[in-house]
Design an enzyme around this catalytic site. Structure first.
Site, PDB file in Angstrom:
ATOM      1  N   ASP A  61      45.207   9.858  38.926  1.00  0.00           N
ATOM      2  CA  ASP A  61      45.230   8.495  38.224  1.00  0.00           C
ATOM      3  C   ASP A  61      44.565   8.894  36.687  1.00  0.00           C
ATOM      4  O   ASP A  61      43.518   9.183  36.989  1.00  0.00           O
ATOM      5  CB  ASP A  61      44.402   7.614  39.114  1.00  0.00           C
ATOM      6  CG  ASP A  61      45.558   6.972  40.284  1.00  0.00           C
ATOM      7  OD1 ASP A  61      44.647   7.078  41.377  1.00  0.00           O
ATOM      8  OD2 ASP A  61      46.354   6.840  40.030  1.00  0.00           O
ATOM      9  N   ASP A  63      43.449  16.012  38.429  1.00  0.00           N
ATOM     10  CA  ASP A  63      43.067  14.909  39.136  1.00  0.00           C
ATOM     11  C   ASP A  63      44.550  13.929  38.871  1.00  0.00           C
ATOM     12  O   ASP A  63      45.333  14.565  38.105  1.00  0.00           O
ATOM     13  CB  ASP A  63      42.169  13.917  38.035  1.00  0.00           C
ATOM     14  CG  ASP A  63      42.031  12.405  38.267  1.00  0.00           C
ATOM     15  OD1 ASP A  63      41.975  12.060  39.599  1.00  0.00           O
ATOM     16  OD2 ASP A  63      42.287  11.868  37.410  1.00  0.00           O
TER      17      ASP A  63
HETATM   18  N1  LIG Z   1      43.708  -0.894  41.590  1.00  0.00           N
HETATM   19  C1  LIG Z   1      42.880  -0.015  42.354  1.00  0.00           C
HETATM   20  N2  LIG Z   1      42.251   1.215  42.132  1.00  0.00           N
HETATM   21  C2  LIG Z   1      41.454   1.730  42.807  1.00  0.00           C
HETATM   22  C3  LIG Z   1      41.360   1.164  43.991  1.00  0.00           C
HETATM   23  N3  LIG Z   1      40.268   2.261  44.467  1.00  0.00           N
HETATM   24  C4  LIG Z   1      39.958   3.264  43.757  1.00  0.00           C
HETATM   25  N4  LIG Z   1      40.869   2.960  42.681  1.00  0.00           N
HETATM   26  C5  LIG Z   1      40.855   3.770  41.449  1.00  0.00           C
HETATM   27  O1  LIG Z   1      41.588   5.057  41.945  1.00  0.00           O
HETATM   28  C6  LIG Z   1      41.004   5.934  40.796  1.00  0.00           C
HETATM   29  C7  LIG Z   1      40.915   7.348  41.414  1.00  0.00           C
HETATM   30  O2  LIG Z   1      41.918   8.062  41.472  1.00  0.00           O
HETATM   31  P1  LIG Z   1      42.046   9.632  40.885  1.00  0.00           P
HETATM   32  O3  LIG Z   1      43.402   9.989  41.157  1.00  0.00           O
HETATM   33  O4  LIG Z   1      41.670   9.247  39.323  1.00  0.00           O
HETATM   34  O5  LIG Z   1      40.749  10.281  41.477  1.00  0.00           O
HETATM   35  C8  LIG Z   1      39.679   5.796  40.372  1.00  0.00           C
HETATM   36  O6  LIG Z   1      39.652   6.048  38.869  1.00  0.00           O
HETATM   37  C9  LIG Z   1      39.791   4.037  40.727  1.00  0.00           C
HETATM   38  O7  LIG Z   1      39.453   3.146  39.525  1.00  0.00           O
HETATM   39  C10 LIG Z   1      41.601  -0.012  44.322  1.00  0.00           C
HETATM   40  O8  LIG Z   1      41.241  -0.477  45.613  1.00  0.00           O
HETATM   41  N5  LIG Z   1      42.344  -0.419  43.536  1.00  0.00           N
HETATM   42 MG   LIG Z   2      41.676   9.843  37.641  1.00  0.00          MG
END
Ligand SMILES: Nc1nc2c(ncn2[C@@H]2O[C@H](COP(=O)(O)O)[C@@H](O)[C@H]2O)c(=O)[nH]1
Ligand SMILES: [Mg+2]
Length: 311
Positions: free
Chosen positions: A64, A62
């Site tokens: 974020d 993953d």
């Molecule tokens: N600040 C914002 N964060 C957002 C938004 N929509 C989703 N998200 C975050 O992205 C991660 C997903 O990414 P990953 O790489 O972990 O799969 C998720 O945890 C959401 O919290 C937004 O509009 N603004």
């Molecule tokens: Mg994540």
């Protein structure tokens, strides 16, 4: 015959003892941040991955709050979507809408009491609403890259070395993100870890010829609870991973634990989960979803220690 049976028994015992030794020999696995529900199972998976070697391994991670830190001194890091919001030409309209949506939906995302199927519908709704409000924005990839330099989130300590070692070992890395793929790419590039063995699978913006965003390119959108429904279709990457039946999976959300479900030839999958939010309420869910849970560990120390056995 009698001696042969005794010898076989000793062989099996010594092998069993050898595989059980991995938790001891990888001393980092005894760090206080490490939680393992089934040590014997984890030992067996690690033993199988190590004995099969680096040419049988692929990594699925993953982005974020997995490749990036979950927090720095208690201050949450911005997400790939959050970075998009920091771009100068973002509209006030989008900022207000996106802020409202995050305020409404993020607490639900990290709330362990919301039933999975109910949360899945809500997460799908969040992403489809983002897809609507993002239409008409004119933030360019150039601007995202410039903003990344100034405000990009920090990677977990040790991520650059881990990616450099994975690249040297020619181990495929799939960065599988429900975030904003355009930001993910620029952050990986900025941190010099978008190596040739790395592929990003995420939600990418669709621009018209005037540079106006028309929404996302990919449907269905990837959100935090449907990653298990996707299989990679990129032929070049499929060829890269076709002989690789072992997977090291890293995520920060229970939904990430299903990222390897599309790898139909997988034999051994070691799932590492990074837990930070609502520790007490989330721990048991994480212990069920991941083989190794790292509690408020903002580093890549554990994945590196395991992979060092292969490098
Ligand atoms: N600040 C914002 N964060 C957002 C938004 N929509 C989703 N998200 C975050 O992205 C991660 C997903 O990414 P990953 O790489 O972990 O799969 C998720 O945890 C959401 O919290 C937004 O509009 N603004
Ligand atoms: Mg994540």
């Amino acid at each position: 015959m009698y001696y042969k049976q005794i010898f076989k028994l000793l062989q099996v015992c010594s092998c069993k003892n050898m595989s059980l030794n991995y938790i001891q020999t990888i001393e980092e696995l005894n760090n206080p941040t490490v939680r393992i529900k089934n040590k014997e199972n984890v030992n067996n998976i690690i033993a199988n991955i190590i004995s099969a070697g680096k040419d049988k391994l692929q990594v699925i991670s993953d982005f974020d709050r997995t490749l990036t830190k979950q927090h720095e001194n208690g201050k949450l890091h911005i997400s790939s979507f959050g970075l998009f919001c920091r771009c100068p030409s973002i509209s006030q309209k989008y900022l207000q809408c996106a802020k409202g949506l995050s305020k409404k939906y993020y607490p639900i995302e990290v709330d362990p009491t919301v039933p999975h199927d109910e949360k899945k519908v809500i997460m799908k709704q969040w992403w489809s609403e983002i897809n609507e409000v993002i239409k008409g924005e004119t933030v360019s990839n150039k601007e995202i890259a410039e903003t990344t330099i100034k405000e990009g989130p920090a990677l977990r300590d040790g991520t650059v070395k881990l990616f450099d070692d994975l690249n040297k070992a020619n181990i495929p890395v799939l960065v599988f993100s429900a975030g904003l793929g355009d930001s993910v790419l620029t952050i990986l590039k900025h941190c010099n870890i978008l190596h040739s063995n790395v592929k990003v699978f995420s939600n990418f913006l669709y621009y018209n010829e005037d540079g106006v965003i028309q929404g996302f390119k990919n449907y269905p959108l990837i959100h935090v609870l449907n990653k298990n429904e996707f299989a990679i279709k990129d032929v070049k990457y499929l060829n890269f991973i076709k002989e690789r039946s072992n997977v090291l999976l890293m995520g920060d959300s229970p939904g990430d634990s299903g990222m390897a479900d599309g790898v139909h030839h997988a034999e051994n999958i070691l799932k590492i989960g990074f837990l930070y939010d609502n520790l007490e309420e989330n721990l048991s869910t994480f212990m069920d979803a991941f083989d190794i849970v790292l509690v408020d560990d903002q580093t890549m120390e554990i994945p590196q220690a395991i992979l060092n056995k292969l490098f």
